[in-house]
Write an enzyme that holds these catalytic residues in place. Structure first.
Site, PDB file in Angstrom:
ATOM      1  N   ASP A 113      21.494   3.941  48.133  1.00  0.00           N
ATOM      2  CA  ASP A 113      21.556   5.364  47.770  1.00  0.00           C
ATOM      3  C   ASP A 113      20.726   6.201  48.743  1.00  0.00           C
ATOM      4  O   ASP A 113      21.146   7.272  49.179  1.00  0.00           O
ATOM      5  CB  ASP A 113      21.044   5.563  46.334  1.00  0.00           C
ATOM      6  CG  ASP A 113      21.808   4.707  45.339  1.00  0.00           C
ATOM      7  OD1 ASP A 113      23.040   4.778  45.312  1.00  0.00           O
ATOM      8  OD2 ASP A 113      21.162   3.949  44.591  1.00  0.00           O
ATOM      9  N   HIS A 147      19.550   3.599  39.247  1.00  0.00           N
ATOM     10  CA  HIS A 147      20.681   3.400  40.151  1.00  0.00           C
ATOM     11  C   HIS A 147      21.963   3.586  39.326  1.00  0.00           C
ATOM     12  O   HIS A 147      22.603   2.632  38.900  1.00  0.00           O
ATOM     13  CB  HIS A 147      20.616   1.998  40.768  1.00  0.00           C
ATOM     14  CG  HIS A 147      21.796   1.688  41.642  1.00  0.00           C
ATOM     15  ND1 HIS A 147      22.028   2.319  42.833  1.00  0.00           N
ATOM     16  CD2 HIS A 147      22.809   0.811  41.481  1.00  0.00           C
ATOM     17  CE1 HIS A 147      23.135   1.851  43.373  1.00  0.00           C
ATOM     18  NE2 HIS A 147      23.636   0.933  42.572  1.00  0.00           N
TER      19      HIS A 147
END
Lengths: 429, 429
Positions: free
Chosen positions: B241, B269
């Site tokens: 990410d 996440h």
């Protein structure tokens, strides 16, 4: 002010920029051929649905991808680094599994070194174009500092422009019931076209590594269609065979694999290939002094190396993409780093002028040494005996027969195809 | 004489050897647990059909694979190299696609350095055991000089023995129609078991990186089941990410991605993750000074980062294994190399003692710095505003709800699962 930036970026969304020098000492780019021959569907410059491409993009960067569409003046960018001239590498079959490993290795710096900026030019097909975009997006997300350009395309005349290396991985796999001669013809046509494209647009000193099978004959076809490029610059990949042979000798001798040297694969990347245990060494000693089991050496060893790919497919359910990519890295590194004193490596290279008595004008795997300049010389201190020579002649005969099959693709008249038996390695490409 | 060899190899075919010291300074290996608990189908030591395993193999190396079954005395082997103590790395889900990239990166030396010998311990399942063998064979064929041991197994109590790193990638993907709570339970069970195994057999200072989703809560479960190991040693992977967020900021600003620093992913996440554009910098300047398009930053940026995985699956037909593996490499390297001055990296870590006011006792992605010793400290020079804080609280609420769902796995009583909406990232694991 954003430092070191040399780009015509506009906040309206365009990421396509006017051409600027890429690296210190970069050669001026020739005009691309788009004015001479029609583009197919080559290029796009969007990262995902949210980002779109400006219409007024100048032609010379229109095949760039996403974040790589910004052009950087590396010289201005960071005075503390001494940037080398960008190395431009084309990879065909770029949406395939081997490339999916290889591209990230190239981008990471493990092949050309941590001070060598890289441009990757991905060649795919119309069918695989979306997957190509996916690969390019994953390369973006990997943030490799050495990866300065990524472009994608389906026209080799575009993708090969000015490339320093062409890694030709893409080839059609053999369908069920397909004759080997038909495969030679279909894939030969691909490599004839790519040879012509390399001849027209690549760097005149481009190095070409052919991986798509049948790789020796594909490499021959490719070099015959690229007379402007020295035939010596073409390689057919036999490095995976070499690596597997080293591993099997190490296993048999009970030593770590880094003790095995001077491992030659002679001949064709097929079941006629000849892993050479006469010249190979273990800890500097002839293999036959270390491994006394002659029957194993003469019978099982070669068979085990040849069958390795098939065993892997059984185990793993697909072909050995990761270790193939590793062997391509090894093959390239062997050309760009000096060969260790006394050692050599195997590569399928053009036979003309070979000192061994192998037929001229084919691509045959032989022992090579390099000064690390991208070039190589054939090893001269090589032993030969009847057992080795007979097997070499068998592989040579096969390659001469393959050559006759593709005469229509090498400009040598009509093809005459009489292949005695099927010697493709199981499951490779 | 074969030099530097310390092995009980017998020419009859056995490659299984008596235990010998592996590396200079290697800690004595504890007895393995096979006498305490029954083995499942753990281990084998054959390369292919041609090679078989000797029956009298000593227990302590019976999970080695192929050429790696020979034991080497690294100290005796090469006086010119200064070998470091072997680093032992377990990888779960080792037959999967992410591992297929990651294992070769670990073996190549690009993660731990070119002077660091590596042992890889591959954890798979009964179903994937043949594929595990295939992966081990490809590692053999890659001839990585730093890769000194490879073993494969399906019992975490065997595979995790004495490991310095555990990279926990394997997890069940969500089947069609499966509720998120069910996924939390199924995968949570895996990570509870693996936590117990780590607690029992791993190095007491093992570093654990959880990749299998939902990775934050899986990491929490894992650490709760491993009280012997410091909670600080557990990480949930949010580096992909972070990398994607950096790339999107670079793309928007028209700069190369290496100009983006201080990029935090806060929280889970999942789609509640918070890519932080308040603290991130471009060329040392706050992002908001460089990118004036506040609407893009507040709305599109985060969405683009979250949706990247889904877009990739559309393009590429499968999830982003290669760039995930790259981000795992980045996550490890961030812990074993000093963080550049002024910069930080994101990792999902245990919140207890955090200076930001985030709820204690969850695993939350936060900005970290490391001296390169495997440990980290949370960054203290962090800006906060209402926009950022509100989003952080939303992700915190999600993680607190997930924690209640898995209370039966963390030893905190009965689970109560009330997840308001589905926030799984599309297509990741």
């Amino acid at each position: 002010m954003v430092m070191g930036l040399s780009t015509a970026y506009s906040p309206a969304g365009s990421r396509l920029v006017a051409p600027t020098p890429l690296a210190a000492g970069a050669a001026p780019r020739r005009r691309r051929r788009s004015s001479l021959r029609p583009l197919l569907a080559t290029v796009r410059c969007s990262v995902d649905g949210a980002a779109t491409v400006a219409a007024e993009a100048p032609a010379s960067r229109k095949d760039c991808f996403g974040v790589f569409c910004t052009t950087y003046d590396l010289k201005a960018e960071d005075k503390t680094r001494s940037w080398k001239k960008l190395v431009s590498i084309a990879v065909s079959g770029a949406a395939g599994m081997i490339s999916n490993h290889l591209l990230f290795k190239l981008a990471s710096g493990e092949v050309f070194g941590q001070d060598q900026p890289i441009a990757l030019k991905l060649l795919g097909s119309e069918r695989s174009f979306q997957a190509l975009e996916g690969v390019a997006m994953e390369l973006e997300d990997s943030l490799y500092p050495l990866l300065r350009e990524v472009s994608i395309g389906i026209d080799p005349y575009e993708v090969f422009e000015d490339v320093d290396w062409a890694l030709l991985i893409g080839a059609k796999p053999r369908g069920p019931g397909m004759e080997r001669a038909a495969l030679l013809d279909i894939n030969g046509q691909i490599f004839a076209d790519q040879g012509k494209a390399l001849n027209t647009v690549a760097s005149p000193n481009v190095k070409v590594v052919v991986v798509g099978n049948p790789c020796n004959t594909n490499a021959l076809i490719c070099l015959k269609n690229a007379p402007r490029i020295p035939a010596k610059n073409f390689h057919a990949l036999t490095r995976l065979d070499e690596n597997r042979a080293k591993c099997q000798l190490a296993l048999k001798a009970g030593v770590f694999y880094d003790k095995v040297s001077n491992m030659t694969i002679w001949g064709n990347h097929s079941t006629t290939q000849v892993p050479d245990f006469l010249n190979a060494k273990i800890d500097g000693r002839p293999v036959k002094e270390v491994i006394k089991d002659t029957k194993w050496l003469e019978e099982e060893f070669t068979m085990t190396v040849q069958k390795r790919g098939g065993v892997l497919i059984q185990k793993w359910g697909r072909s050995s993409a990761a270790s193939t990519a590793v062997s391509i890295v090894d093959a390239i590194r062997s050309l760009v780093t000096p060969t260790p004193e006394g050692d050599w490596f195997s590569s399928g290279v053009y036979t003309t002028g070979n000192p061994y008595g192998i037929a001229e004008d084919i691509v045959f795997s032989m022992p090579c040494r390099s000064k690390g300049d991208g070039d190589y010389e054939l090893a001269s201190d090589v032993l030969m005996d009847d057992f080795l020579w007979e097997r070499i002649k068998k592989s040579e005969a096969e390659l001469l027969a393959e050559k006759k099959c593709v005469a229509h693709l090498t400009g040598e008249g009509n093809a005459f195809c009489d292949l005695p038996e099927d010697t493709m390695l199981p499951g490779e490409m």
